[in-house]
Design an enzyme around this catalytic site. Structure first.
Site, PDB file in Angstrom:
ATOM      1  N   ASN A 141       0.648  -1.247   0.014  1.00 18.13           N
ATOM      2  CA  ASN A 141       0.126  -0.028   0.028  1.00 18.13           C
ATOM      3  C   ASN A 141       0.915   1.253  -0.003  1.00 18.13           C
ATOM      4  O   ASN A 141       1.411   1.549   0.705  1.00 18.13           O
ATOM      5  CB  ASN A 141      -0.981  -0.024   1.302  1.00 18.13           C
ATOM      6  CG  ASN A 141      -1.880   1.219   1.440  1.00 18.13           C
ATOM      7  OD1 ASN A 141      -1.650   2.141   0.445  1.00 18.13           O
ATOM      8  ND2 ASN A 141      -2.304   1.407   2.641  1.00 18.13           N
ATOM      9  N   TRP A 142       0.884   1.819  -1.168  1.00 22.46           N
ATOM     10  CA  TRP A 142       1.788   3.089  -1.168  1.00 22.46           C
ATOM     11  C   TRP A 142       1.383   4.360  -0.825  1.00 22.46           C
ATOM     12  O   TRP A 142       2.074   5.288  -0.651  1.00 22.46           O
ATOM     13  CB  TRP A 142       2.145   3.491  -2.674  1.00 22.46           C
ATOM     14  CG  TRP A 142       3.175   2.326  -3.403  1.00 22.46           C
ATOM     15  CD1 TRP A 142       3.575   1.093  -2.690  1.00 22.46           C
ATOM     16  CD2 TRP A 142       3.473   2.213  -4.654  1.00 22.46           C
ATOM     17  NE1 TRP A 142       4.275   0.369  -3.571  1.00 22.46           N
ATOM     18  CE2 TRP A 142       4.157   0.953  -4.992  1.00 22.46           C
ATOM     19  CE3 TRP A 142       3.429   2.950  -5.842  1.00 22.46           C
ATOM     20  CZ2 TRP A 142       4.804   0.567  -6.130  1.00 22.46           C
ATOM     21  CZ3 TRP A 142       3.763   2.735  -7.071  1.00 22.46           C
ATOM     22  CH2 TRP A 142       4.545   1.432  -7.132  1.00 22.46           C
ATOM     23  N   LYS A 143       0.208   4.404  -0.398  1.00 17.04           N
ATOM     24  CA  LYS A 143      -0.546   5.454   0.452  1.00 17.04           C
ATOM     25  C   LYS A 143      -0.207   6.668  -0.541  1.00 17.04           C
ATOM     26  O   LYS A 143      -0.100   6.744  -1.901  1.00 17.04           O
ATOM     27  CB  LYS A 143      -0.089   5.619   1.841  1.00 17.04           C
ATOM     28  CG  LYS A 143      -0.135   4.465   2.645  1.00 17.04           C
ATOM     29  CD  LYS A 143       0.119   4.613   3.937  1.00 17.04           C
ATOM     30  CE  LYS A 143      -0.009   3.285   4.867  1.00 17.04           C
ATOM     31  NZ  LYS A 143       0.327   3.549   6.123  1.00 17.04           N
ATOM     32  N   HIS A 190      -9.342   1.322   5.090  1.00 16.17           N
ATOM     33  CA  HIS A 190      -8.256   1.872   5.844  1.00 16.17           C
ATOM     34  C   HIS A 190      -8.245   2.741   7.166  1.00 16.17           C
ATOM     35  O   HIS A 190      -9.032   3.785   7.013  1.00 16.17           O
ATOM     36  CB  HIS A 190      -7.212   2.262   4.766  1.00 16.17           C
ATOM     37  CG  HIS A 190      -5.778   2.423   5.526  1.00 16.17           C
ATOM     38  ND1 HIS A 190      -5.349   3.153   6.073  1.00 16.17           N
ATOM     39  CD2 HIS A 190      -4.987   1.216   5.105  1.00 16.17           C
ATOM     40  CE1 HIS A 190      -4.144   2.762   6.424  1.00 16.17           C
ATOM     41  NE2 HIS A 190      -3.712   1.673   5.956  1.00 16.17           N
ATOM     42  N   GLU A 207      -6.497   4.947   8.174  1.00 18.55           N
ATOM     43  CA  GLU A 207      -6.189   6.493   7.595  1.00 18.55           C
ATOM     44  C   GLU A 207      -7.677   7.269   7.177  1.00 18.55           C
ATOM     45  O   GLU A 207      -7.826   8.132   7.225  1.00 18.55           O
ATOM     46  CB  GLU A 207      -5.010   6.536   6.907  1.00 18.55           C
ATOM     47  CG  GLU A 207      -3.729   6.306   7.669  1.00 18.55           C
ATOM     48  CD  GLU A 207      -2.686   5.769   6.935  1.00 18.55           C
ATOM     49  OE1 GLU A 207      -2.691   5.942   5.638  1.00 18.55           O
ATOM     50  OE2 GLU A 207      -1.732   5.276   7.612  1.00 18.55           O
ATOM     51  N   GLU A 238      -5.466  -4.549  10.742  1.00 18.17           N
ATOM     52  CA  GLU A 238      -4.500  -3.491  11.079  1.00 18.17           C
ATOM     53  C   GLU A 238      -4.749  -2.901  12.405  1.00 18.17           C
ATOM     54  O   GLU A 238      -5.408  -1.991  12.367  1.00 18.17           O
ATOM     55  CB  GLU A 238      -4.523  -2.598   9.925  1.00 18.17           C
ATOM     56  CG  GLU A 238      -4.046  -3.292   8.551  1.00 18.17           C
ATOM     57  CD  GLU A 238      -3.674  -2.387   7.570  1.00 18.17           C
ATOM     58  OE1 GLU A 238      -2.486  -2.631   7.132  1.00 18.17           O
ATOM     59  OE2 GLU A 238      -4.361  -1.331   7.270  1.00 18.17           O
ATOM     60  N   GLY A 252       2.510   2.529  10.782  1.00 12.89           N
ATOM     61  CA  GLY A 252       3.611   3.496  10.546  1.00 12.89           C
ATOM     62  C   GLY A 252       4.207   3.910  11.865  1.00 12.89           C
ATOM     63  O   GLY A 252       4.985   4.924  11.868  1.00 12.89           O
ATOM     64  N   SER A 258       3.507  -1.881  10.225  1.00 15.81           N
ATOM     65  CA  SER A 258       4.836  -1.915  10.419  1.00 15.81           C
ATOM     66  C   SER A 258       5.370  -3.290   9.962  1.00 15.81           C
ATOM     67  O   SER A 258       6.234  -3.901  10.654  1.00 15.81           O
ATOM     68  CB  SER A 258       5.236  -1.904  11.711  1.00 15.81           C
ATOM     69  OG  SER A 258       4.839  -0.245  12.182  1.00 15.81           O
ATOM     70  N   GLY A 286       4.971   1.502   4.748  1.00 21.17           N
ATOM     71  CA  GLY A 286       6.158   2.026   4.381  1.00 21.17           C
ATOM     72  C   GLY A 286       7.122   1.046   4.074  1.00 21.17           C
ATOM     73  O   GLY A 286       7.749   1.452   2.991  1.00 21.17           O
TER      74      GLY A 286
HETATM   75  P1  PGA Z   1       2.655   0.485   7.666  1.00 21.51           P
HETATM   76  O1  PGA Z   1       1.521   0.807   7.102  1.00 21.51           O
HETATM   77  O2  PGA Z   1       3.566  -1.145   7.158  1.00 21.51           O
HETATM   78  O3  PGA Z   1       3.589   1.618   7.183  1.00 21.51           O
HETATM   79  O4  PGA Z   1       2.738   0.310   9.103  1.00 21.51           O
HETATM   80  C1  PGA Z   1       0.567  -0.547   6.835  1.00 21.51           C
HETATM   81  C2  PGA Z   1      -0.786   0.134   6.315  1.00 21.51           C
HETATM   82  O5  PGA Z   1      -1.185   1.136   6.620  1.00 21.51           O
HETATM   83  O6  PGA Z   1      -1.302  -0.726   5.509  1.00 21.51           O
END
Ligand code: PGA
Length: 253
Positions: A9-11, A95, A97, A167, A173, A213, A235
């Protein structure tokens, strides 16, 4: 046996040019990958060129979001049909976020899941508790509520089309991963909720990904857990070498 699946997931990272550079190197590195599915979720602006570049590669394309309407006056939104037209097979829905920064509620997430499924996209349905919820002992209550409301009125056939991503919000993150056993406990619980609401067989075949993470250091231990069928990597999916090592987790000793 559920086929393992690793999603990047590149966000909100990478321009179309940067995305194409990444994908060129990824295709080369993963040209003989057979035993698992690899999915990448670039930003909307990169989907079309990346979709073209991925044709015939066996690597799949995902979007990070969609809107729950077919089309219309919804400035700034993107429909399922648009995503399919540029080559998406998957879409991330709900997600954390989106939930915390953009106010997405379970009801809207439910609409998005329905729209994705009826359009032929496989949704990666994200759920997970915050740190405050975990510390208050509410982890399972929250997860169960997110499942019940997110999947409200979805049929057994619909459930056959979805993937769930557990998650924990406190692990996204932050560099703090859930311990493999902690993640396993949550995954087994999720499978149990689906078995109770639908059928055991559907629950047994439901891919449940872990996210938060994920790194080259923890992927092998996470993937060794019975109910962890894959990973949603944020990330660590932005650097092609790191992502390739995660995909090749079986080779990490
Ligand atoms: P992260 O993000 O690996 O940077 O913790 C995971 C995600 O939000 O899908």
């Amino acid at each position: 046996m559920i086929r393992p699946l690793i999603t990047g997931n590149w966000k909100m990272f990478k321009t179309p040019r940067e995305s194409l550079d990444f994908v060129g190197r990824l295709k080369e590195a993963l040209s003989d990958i057979r035993e698992l599915d690899v999915v990448i979720a670039p930003p909307f602006t990169s989907l079309y060129p990346v979709g073209v570049a991925l044709k015939g590669s066996g690597i799949h394309l995902a979007a990070q979001n969609l809107y729950d309407k077919t089309e219309g006056a919804y400035t700034g939104e993107i429909s399922a049909r648009m995503l399919i037209d540029v080559g998406c097979a998957y879409v991330i829905v709900g997600h954390s976020e989106r939930r915390t920064l953009f106010g997405e509620k379970d009801k809207m997430i439910n609409g998005k899941l329905k729209m994705a499924i009826q359009s032929g996209l496989k949704p990666i349905f994200c759920i997970g508790e915050t740190l405050a919820e975990r510390e208050a002992g509410k982890t399972f209550t929250i997860i169960e509520q997110q499942i019940k409301e997110g999947l409200n009125q979805l049929s057994a056939d619909d459930i056959g089309e979805i993937l769930v991503a557990y998650e924990p919000v406190w692990a996204i993150g932050t560099g703090k991963t859930a311990a493999p056993e902690q993640a396993q406990e949550a995954h087994a619980f999720i499978r149990g909720v689906i078995a109770g609401d639908y059928q055991e067989e559907l629950a047994d075949n439901l891919p449940i990904l872990y996210g938060g993470s994920v790194s080259t250091d923890n992927i092998a231990k996470l993937m060794a857990q019975r109910d962890i069928n894959g990973a949603l990597v944020g990330g660590a999916s932005l650097d092609v070498e790191t992502f390739v090592r995660i995909v090749n987790y079986k080779k990490i000793s």
